[in-house]
Write a protein that holds these residues in place. Structure first.
Motif, PDB file in Angstrom:
ATOM      1  N   SER A 154      -4.633  -5.282   5.951  1.00 54.91           N
ATOM      2  CA  SER A 154      -3.975  -4.945   4.685  1.00 54.91           C
ATOM      3  C   SER A 154      -3.655  -6.211   3.891  1.00 54.91           C
ATOM      4  N   TYR A 212      -4.485   2.677  11.745  1.00 56.13           N
ATOM      5  CA  TYR A 212      -5.375   1.602  12.209  1.00 56.13           C
ATOM      6  C   TYR A 212      -5.245   0.337  11.368  1.00 56.13           C
ATOM      7  N   CYS A 213      -4.414   0.397  10.330  1.00 59.74           N
ATOM      8  CA  CYS A 213      -4.323  -0.746   9.415  1.00 59.74           C
ATOM      9  C   CYS A 213      -2.881  -1.204   9.199  1.00 59.74           C
ATOM     10  N   MET A 214      -1.996  -0.272   8.804  1.00 61.52           N
ATOM     11  CA  MET A 214      -0.590  -0.621   8.550  1.00 61.52           C
ATOM     12  C   MET A 214       0.328   0.362   9.268  1.00 61.52           C
ATOM     13  N   GLY A 251      -4.374  -4.373   0.791  1.00 64.31           N
ATOM     14  CA  GLY A 251      -3.462  -3.392   0.253  1.00 64.31           C
ATOM     15  C   GLY A 251      -4.186  -2.387  -0.627  1.00 64.31           C
ATOM     16  N   PHE A 307      -0.201   3.973   1.436  1.00 64.69           N
ATOM     17  CA  PHE A 307      -0.550   4.650   2.687  1.00 64.69           C
ATOM     18  C   PHE A 307      -0.022   3.807   3.855  1.00 64.69           C
ATOM     19  N   ARG A 308       0.013   4.428   5.004  1.00 60.32           N
ATOM     20  CA  ARG A 308       0.327   3.704   6.238  1.00 60.32           C
ATOM     21  C   ARG A 308      -0.685   4.121   7.310  1.00 60.32           C
ATOM     22  N   CYS A 309      -1.973   3.853   7.010  1.00 58.40           N
ATOM     23  CA  CYS A 309      -3.018   4.229   7.971  1.00 58.40           C
ATOM     24  C   CYS A 309      -2.699   3.574   9.313  1.00 58.40           C
ATOM     25  N   ASN A 330      -7.966   3.640  -1.672  1.00 53.96           N
ATOM     26  CA  ASN A 330      -7.741   4.873  -0.911  1.00 53.96           C
ATOM     27  C   ASN A 330      -7.868   6.100  -1.823  1.00 53.96           C
ATOM     28  N   CYS A 348       0.840  -1.193   0.000  1.00 57.01           N
ATOM     29  CA  CYS A 348       0.000   0.000   0.000  1.00 57.01           C
ATOM     30  C   CYS A 348       0.873   1.239   0.000  1.00 57.01           C
TER      31      CYS A 348
HETATM   32 FE1  SF4 Z   1      -4.966   2.480   4.588  1.00 59.37          FE
HETATM   33 FE2  SF4 Z   1      -6.203   0.833   2.843  1.00 59.37          FE
HETATM   34 FE3  SF4 Z   1      -3.591   1.036   2.867  1.00 59.37          FE
HETATM   35 FE4  SF4 Z   1      -4.822  -0.128   4.908  1.00 59.37          FE
HETATM   36  S1  SF4 Z   1      -4.738  -0.878   2.856  1.00 59.37           S
HETATM   37  S2  SF4 Z   1      -3.091   1.308   4.998  1.00 59.37           S
HETATM   38  S3  SF4 Z   1      -6.684   1.093   4.992  1.00 59.37           S
HETATM   39  S4  SF4 Z   1      -5.029   2.683   2.412  1.00 59.37           S
END
Ligand code: SF4
Ligand code: SAM
Ligand code: SF4
Length: 330
Positions: A326, A26-28, A71, A22-24, A100, A20
């Motif tokens: 993820s 709550y997720c990664m 992901g 992103f590194r949200c 995302n 991914c």
């Molecule tokens: Fe964020 Fe989606 Fe990536 Fe998880 S998989 S870190 S929710 S964007």
């Protein structure tokens, strides 16, 4: 095709990658998914052909809706070719993607032309600072909004998903509602869930569906709508002024396992009959050991037939190691 609790198989969620951009948190969270993190090597990931064979077998067993996830699914090279292949499978009634949105502006046109039916964009805040903190990489709200706009311009219906976490973004509930109402987009709030093992989930951080509805209706009166089909995950509310609706996915406080008709396939081809399962069954082995689809069909039939998962209804009574969101795709 029914499982042991008489639930049909209707929805298939395919994770296209465990990576991914992103590194949200709550997720990664970046402390776990940092530069040294070992993602799956390419040869371990299901190929497009293997994904399509999975779709064909699942459709035979009753699947009508397919969702591509990750992901970040738009990071998978050639994703629009996969959309073309899956949308051509007879029996696929609905093909959606959860993203995302950061790469959507460039890809929306191709995806729409390839036969994608709809898009769900995850967006947790409109405030730049809150969004940057949540996505962990400083991604900009405007780029996501542009992706949404472009997708709609190319005829793709868009829903927006917002995970609400106490002390992080609950102040964004009303601004998000205002924006989605003004722009004709449906917003769905998701209770922060105890998926995986890396987000350090605590019940105190869950803003409950009840609280979310109270916040929204304090400014925009709304009334609940009956579910349109069994297994509908979001509880829906329509605004009293007729300006659209919103939804709440209350997987923590009001579990809906009784209607759960979803099969999830991880990027490396593990088949999970529950979002909270510790382990998946090795679908990839079935796909790679057999040239025809009969073995794949038997594998999925056996898996679904033995299914008895109802984690959310048992939450608190059992503890287990769970797969990361993820990895599994949500
Ligand atoms: Fe964020 Fe989606 Fe990536 Fe998880 S998989 S870190 S929710 S964007
Ligand atoms: N990267 C894509 C995205 O973010 O839309 C697709 C994969 S992401 C795992 C799928 C969905 O899971 C997103 O809407 C995301 O917000 C949600 N999600 C991830 N972790 C969550 C958690 N702990 N609780 C609730 N929802 C979560
Ligand atoms: Fe379905 Fe498992 Fe979620 Fe229950 S906890 S709704 S069985 S995925």
């Amino acid at each position: 095709m029914l499982d042991t609790l008489h639930r049909p198989l209707r929805d298939l969620r395919l994770s296209l990658t465990d990576r991914c951009n992103f590194r949200c948190r709550y997720c990664m969270p970046v402390e776990v998914f940092g530069p040294g993190y070992q993602f799956l090597p390419r040869e371990e990931i299901l190929t497009f052909d293997e994904l399509v064979r999975t779709v064909r077998a699942s459709v035979e067993l009753g699947v009508k809706k397919i969702r591509l996830t990750g992901g970040e699914p738009l990071m998978r090279r050639g994703v629009k070719d996969l959309v073309t292949m899956i949308s051509a499978v007879p029996g696929v009634e609905d093909l959606a993607i959860t993203t995302n949105g950061i790469l959507l502006n460039h890809q929306a046109e191709g995806l729409a032309a390839a036969g994608l039916d709809r898009v769900t964009v995850s967006l947790d805040a409109l405030d730049e600072e809150i969004f940057a903190r949540m996505n962990g990489v400083g991604a900009k709200v405007d780029r996501v909004l542009l992706g949404i706009k472009t997708a709609r311009l190319h005829g793709l219906p868009v829903k927006v998903n917002m995970v609400v976490q106490r002390g992080v973004n609950e102040q964004e509930i009303l601004p998000m509602i205002r924006w989605t109402r003004e722009n004709g987009v449906t917003l769905r709030f998701i209770e922060y869930m105890d998926v995986g093992a890396s987000n350090g989930w605590k019940m105190e951080e869950v803003v409950t569906a009840k609280e979310i509805v109270e916040i929204v209706t304090s400014e925009f009166p709304a009334k609940p709508v009956a579910a349109t089909y069994p297994g509908e995950v979001a509880k829906r509310w329509t605004f009293a002024d007729g300006e659209g609706e919103f939804g709440v996915i209350s997987s923590v406080t009001q579990p809906f396992c009784g209607d759960c008709s979803r099969l999830r396939i991880s990027a490396e081809g593990k088949a999970f009959t529950c979002l909270f399962a510790s382990e998946g069954a090795d679908l990839r082995a079935a796909l790679r050991n057999a040239d025809d689809d009969v073995e794949v069909l038997d594998f999925l039939r056996g898996l679904w037939g033995a299914r008895k998962d109802r984690y959310s209804e048992e939450r608190g009574l059992i503890s287990r190691t769970k797969a990361e969101m993820s990895y599994l795709g949500g």
